[in-house]
Scaffold this motif. Sequence first.
Motif, PDB file in Angstrom:
ATOM      1  N   GLU A  20      53.381  50.846  44.804  1.00  0.00           N
ATOM      2  CA  GLU A  20      52.111  50.027  43.925  1.00  0.00           C
ATOM      3  C   GLU A  20      52.053  48.655  44.129  1.00  0.00           C
ATOM      4  O   GLU A  20      50.835  47.855  44.065  1.00  0.00           O
ATOM      5  N   ASP A  21      53.426  48.323  44.895  1.00  0.00           N
ATOM      6  CA  ASP A  21      52.660  46.682  45.365  1.00  0.00           C
ATOM      7  C   ASP A  21      52.163  46.470  45.904  1.00  0.00           C
ATOM      8  O   ASP A  21      50.716  45.959  46.069  1.00  0.00           O
ATOM      9  N   TRP A  22      51.914  47.449  47.282  1.00  0.00           N
ATOM     10  CA  TRP A  22      51.195  47.088  48.158  1.00  0.00           C
ATOM     11  C   TRP A  22      49.681  47.499  48.261  1.00  0.00           C
ATOM     12  O   TRP A  22      49.194  46.744  47.785  1.00  0.00           O
ATOM     13  N   TYR A  23      50.300  48.811  47.050  1.00  0.00           N
ATOM     14  CA  TYR A  23      48.044  48.949  46.606  1.00  0.00           C
ATOM     15  C   TYR A  23      47.434  47.579  45.901  1.00  0.00           C
ATOM     16  O   TYR A  23      47.368  47.433  46.139  1.00  0.00           O
ATOM     17  N   THR A  24      48.444  47.154  45.045  1.00  0.00           N
ATOM     18  CA  THR A  24      48.208  45.687  43.933  1.00  0.00           C
ATOM     19  C   THR A  24      47.844  44.896  44.956  1.00  0.00           C
ATOM     20  O   THR A  24      46.940  44.288  45.238  1.00  0.00           O
ATOM     21  N   GLU A  25      48.478  44.756  46.139  1.00  0.00           N
ATOM     22  CA  GLU A  25      47.974  43.452  46.866  1.00  0.00           C
ATOM     23  C   GLU A  25      47.012  44.387  47.934  1.00  0.00           C
ATOM     24  O   GLU A  25      46.123  43.569  48.200  1.00  0.00           O
ATOM     25  N   LEU A  26      46.094  44.914  47.998  1.00  0.00           N
ATOM     26  CA  LEU A  26      45.490  45.557  48.711  1.00  0.00           C
ATOM     27  C   LEU A  26      44.109  45.377  47.656  1.00  0.00           C
ATOM     28  O   LEU A  26      43.515  44.909  48.335  1.00  0.00           O
ATOM     29  N   GLU A  27      44.211  45.737  46.807  1.00  0.00           N
ATOM     30  CA  GLU A  27      43.235  45.440  45.561  1.00  0.00           C
ATOM     31  C   GLU A  27      42.725  44.081  45.536  1.00  0.00           C
ATOM     32  O   GLU A  27      41.278  43.425  45.572  1.00  0.00           O
ATOM     33  N   VAL A  28      43.477  42.681  45.909  1.00  0.00           N
ATOM     34  CA  VAL A  28      43.652  41.334  45.384  1.00  0.00           C
ATOM     35  C   VAL A  28      42.939  41.123  47.102  1.00  0.00           C
ATOM     36  O   VAL A  28      41.466  40.864  47.078  1.00  0.00           O
ATOM     37  N   ILE A  29      43.584  41.768  47.853  1.00  0.00           N
ATOM     38  CA  ILE A  29      42.579  41.745  49.475  1.00  0.00           C
ATOM     39  C   ILE A  29      40.647  42.475  49.642  1.00  0.00           C
ATOM     40  O   ILE A  29      40.188  41.455  49.805  1.00  0.00           O
ATOM     41  N   ALA A  30      40.918  43.652  48.639  1.00  0.00           N
ATOM     42  CA  ALA A  30      39.759  43.846  49.470  1.00  0.00           C
ATOM     43  C   ALA A  30      38.632  43.322  48.386  1.00  0.00           C
ATOM     44  O   ALA A  30      37.305  42.736  48.318  1.00  0.00           O
ATOM     45  N   LYS A  31      39.331  42.992  46.840  1.00  0.00           N
ATOM     46  CA  LYS A  31      38.276  41.533  45.995  1.00  0.00           C
ATOM     47  C   LYS A  31      37.714  39.798  46.921  1.00  0.00           C
ATOM     48  O   LYS A  31      36.597  40.047  46.869  1.00  0.00           O
ATOM     49  N   GLU A  32      38.700  40.244  47.383  1.00  0.00           N
ATOM     50  CA  GLU A  32      38.820  38.337  47.826  1.00  0.00           C
ATOM     51  C   GLU A  32      37.416  39.087  49.275  1.00  0.00           C
ATOM     52  O   GLU A  32      36.308  38.647  49.282  1.00  0.00           O
ATOM     53  N   TYR A  33      37.847  40.108  50.172  1.00  0.00           N
ATOM     54  CA  TYR A  33      37.092  40.588  51.308  1.00  0.00           C
ATOM     55  C   TYR A  33      36.150  41.363  51.215  1.00  0.00           C
ATOM     56  O   TYR A  33      34.164  40.682  51.434  1.00  0.00           O
TER      57      TYR A  33
END
Length: 190
Positions: A174-187
């Motif tokens: 979950e933590d990894w995916y949550t970080e991925l979502e943050v990166i995706a939103k910024e990207y």
Amino acid sequence: MFQLGKTIVSEEILENDFVCNLTACKGGCCVDGEAGAPLEGVETEILVDIYKQVRPFLREKGIETIERQGAFVKGEDGEWETPLVNNNECAYVIYSEKGIAKCGLEEAYNQGATQWRKPVSCHLYPIRIKEYTELTAVNYHKWQICDPACTLGEELKVPIYKFVKEALIRKFGEDWYTELEVIAKEYLKP
């Protein structure tokens, strides 16, 4: 590419859209190709352990192949994979009434016969994982057979990383995916 924890992730999983369109492709990813589904070491043991529970869900050709070759095989690349029926479809493939290839392992899971859904490589598709000594590569695997999935994904505006969310959480947490979502939103900011 960007690093996320101990993974190197391709931006393509953020940039490209994808939603399986089984009515168009008929589950061709389980039938076409030159090798079985990639397996992690622990998954080979699981396949052996659950075979008796899965067997009633499989086709006769698949059962014959598994009982002749084993629940898993070593591929030409030296990695573990599912066996193939006549060097074609995965031995665990079953077909719907409409001729769509489905996973017999997943059907056994859906019917409550097992607690294990299917190989993580199948669950993650079209993402492919490659383990290295220090890092794990997370890449988009482009395959012409999936063109209808790309078209449907574009229509529905579903990026790959969202389409395979459950599988990514299964693999990385979950933590990894949550970080991925943050990166995706910024990207993906306009």
